[in-house]
Motif scaffolding. Structure first.
Motif, PDB file in Angstrom:
ATOM      1  N   GLY A   3     -20.240  33.860  -5.612  1.00 43.23           N
ATOM      2  CA  GLY A   3     -20.528  34.042  -7.031  1.00 43.23           C
ATOM      3  C   GLY A   3     -21.502  35.179  -7.294  1.00 43.23           C
ATOM      4  O   GLY A   3     -21.318  35.972  -8.223  1.00 43.23           O
ATOM      5  N   VAL A  29     -13.844  34.221 -10.958  1.00 41.38           N
ATOM      6  CA  VAL A  29     -14.353  33.186 -10.053  1.00 41.38           C
ATOM      7  C   VAL A  29     -13.569  31.883 -10.198  1.00 41.38           C
ATOM      8  O   VAL A  29     -13.565  31.046  -9.281  1.00 41.38           O
ATOM      9  CB  VAL A  29     -15.855  32.957 -10.321  1.00 41.38           C
ATOM     10  N   ALA A  87     -19.816  28.214  -7.328  1.00 39.79           N
ATOM     11  CA  ALA A  87     -19.595  29.634  -7.609  1.00 39.79           C
ATOM     12  C   ALA A  87     -19.544  29.878  -9.116  1.00 39.79           C
ATOM     13  O   ALA A  87     -20.089  30.863  -9.624  1.00 39.79           O
ATOM     14  CB  ALA A  87     -18.301  30.112  -6.946  1.00 39.79           C
ATOM     15  N   THR A 104     -20.389  29.494  -1.403  1.00 38.31           N
ATOM     16  CA  THR A 104     -19.969  29.646  -2.800  1.00 38.31           C
ATOM     17  C   THR A 104     -20.999  30.414  -3.617  1.00 38.31           C
ATOM     18  O   THR A 104     -20.638  31.208  -4.504  1.00 38.31           O
ATOM     19  CB  THR A 104     -19.725  28.269  -3.425  1.00 38.31           C
ATOM     20  N   LEU A 119     -19.793  38.578  -6.708  1.00 37.26           N
ATOM     21  CA  LEU A 119     -18.890  38.902  -7.816  1.00 37.26           C
ATOM     22  C   LEU A 119     -19.668  39.391  -9.028  1.00 37.26           C
ATOM     23  O   LEU A 119     -19.266  40.357  -9.701  1.00 37.26           O
ATOM     24  CB  LEU A 119     -18.058  37.671  -8.175  1.00 37.26           C
TER      25      LEU A 119
END
Length: 498
Positions: free
Chosen positions: A216, A82, A102, A212, A219
């Motif tokens: 995040g 990230v 993020a 964002t 991910l």
């Protein structure tokens, strides 16, 4: 009168003798530098010892549970990926200076299990989206109302929505699933709505923050599910199986220790036995863990033998049934440590029945643990063991009914019809305090058997709801026969100790 001796601590004296035999004045040696060096050396060695002990403890934690080390690696991997939104100019220009959101999202939502991570990611995205949407709407309404009215509109909206969201966190059904989302909603709405009064590009700010956070969260989901995933549902399943084994060991060992106690064991042996008997405490203290794992398990997708709508709530019923039996085992443990000793006559009379009930009950629990572990439906072996447990309970109840007759016979002087198998004569009288402990223990065992029957029903309901496979009884039947013979020998040996 003895001469007075003077002791000088911390001062060294030196005498210099010249070549001609004359001596110089006594001069105290200065040991300040040496003392300072010893103090610094002690500090360094103490610090090095603490560091070494910390490293040893950390190594033990990692070797005992390597999943903790893997979790740390996954967190570092997610943060490294990230961070590319800051290092790479095209990505940074796409989200602007809000790329830090993020990074913060990865830090706060990444959990050791898949279910916990999905729970936090979903709640954070949902709470942020709803809060941003409402904050933009409130800002538009306030801007249309005029500059004087806008602060009152924003303040009133913050008061109402924050109060409503806080109240929702007190509702049990909402708290179990959306508590974190409600917290994020309050934080995001207050931040966006209040800052929107001074910020011109509020829509762009909201868009960047939501983007964002979604990046995040996505991910985190990818890393937690692709890199050595740890499932909350699997952890709950394994916890229930381990608790069943601990419960069976505690029950069997508790009764065996009571009737076979000789008092001649070493301290290490007694400590090992006590640690084994304390397994029921793990069952009593696992309620919070079971509830959290069941809650997180409902967020997980289908994996392994666990379908999407696996009956996680049924595991909570099984855990509650096990805790009900564990409370009785705690009472049994109190009987063992009681200062009031039972009469040998009554102890011998009820010993065989109590040992048989505890052995058959623990066998039922172990068979249920194997059923849950293998995810198979209840077998005929379980029914056979349950019937053996009921038969043992009936025999113990009959033994309890014959206690008044036993006491009347023992009160007759010279009566030798009730001699023990180990050639010990019966006691002429038995007091009430000598009768209560063993009768209490037998009554608790009968109660435990009834609660184990409820545990059998709970496991059978789980197998039905989860659609467990058919159990093969052929291989288990021979194992169960050997187990029954072993238990019979164990009981016989225990009774002969009298």
């Amino acid at each position: 009168m003895a001469p007075r001796k003077e002791v000088f601590e911390g001062v060294e004296w030196r005498i210099r003798v010249a070549a001609d035999g004359s001596s110089e004045a006594l001069v105290p040696a200065t040991g300040l530098a040496r003392k300072a060096w010893l103090g610094i050396k002690g500090l360094i060695s103490g610090f090095a010892l603490k560091v070494r002990m910390f490293v040893k403890k950390a190594w033990d934690v990692g070797t005992n549970d390597p999943r903790k080390v893997i979790h740390c690696i996954k967190v570092g991997l997610a943060l490294a990926i990230v961070s590319l939104f800051y290092f790479m100019r095209p990505l940074y220009d796409g989200v602007g200076g809000n790329a830090m959101w993020a990074v913060m999202t990865v830090v706060v939502v990444f959990e050791p299990t898949v279910g916990a991570t999905l729970y936090k990611c979903f709640n954070r995205v949902l709470g942020t989206f709803l809060a941003g949407f409402l904050a933009v709407g409130v800002h538009w309404v306030g801007s249309q109302s005029g500059e004087r009215v806008e602060p009152f509109v924003v303040g009133a909206s913050v008061f109402l929505l924050a109060s409503a969201a806080t109240f929702s966190r007190l509702i049990p059904s909402v708290k179990s699933r959306f508590d974190y989302g409600a917290l994020i909603f309050i934080l995001t709405f207050s931040f966006v709505a209040v800052s929107g009064y001074r910020v011109d590009k509020l829509f762009e700010l909201t868009h960047h923050r939501i983007s964002t956070i979604i990046i995040g969260s996505s991910l985190c989901i990818l890393v937690i599910m692709l890199v050595y995933p740890i499932w909350s549902g699997q952890e709950l399943h394994s916890l229930i199986v381990r608790n069943m084994d601990k419960l069976a060991n505690s029950l069997d060992g508790c009764v065996t220790q009571y009737f076979n106690r000789s008092g001649g064991g070493t301290n290490s042996e007694e400590e090992a036995t006590d640690n084994k008997l304390q397994g029921y405490k793990c069952v009593l203290s696992s309620k919070a863990s079971e509830e959290s794992m069941a809650n997180f398990g409902r967020w997980e997708p289908s994996h392994g033998q666990f379908n999407f709508r696996h009956p996680w709530k049924q595991y909570l019923k099984i855990g509650a049934s096990m805790r009900s039996s564990a409370y009785c085992i705690e009472a049994l443990n109190s009987c063992i440590k009681s200062e009031n000793q039972a009469a040998k006559l009554i102890k011998q009379h009820l010993g065989s029945g109590c040992l048989k009930v505890s052995s058959s009950s623990s066998n039922v629990i172990r068979e249920l643990a194997e059923t849950v572990k293998m995810m198979k439906k209840k077998s005929s072996t379980t029914d056979l063991l349950a019937e053996e447990m009921k038969s043992a309970v009936q025999e113990l109840q009959n033994d309890l009914k014959t206690i008044p007759h036993l006491l009347n016979q023992s009160a007759i002087p010279g009566n030798k019809t009730l001699e023990t198998t180990c050639s010990e004569a019966t006691t002429p009288t038995v007091t009430l305090m000598e009768l209560v402990p063993v009768v209490t223990l037998a009554s608790i065992l009968i109660e435990i058997s009834g609660r184990i029957e409820a545990l059998v029903d709970a496991v059978e309901e789980l197998a039905k709801l989860a659609e467990f496979g058919i159990n093969d009884d052929k291989s288990k039947h021979s194992k169960m026969t050997d187990k029954t013979v072993s238990d019979a020998k164990h009981i016989t040996q225990g009774i002969c100790l009298y």
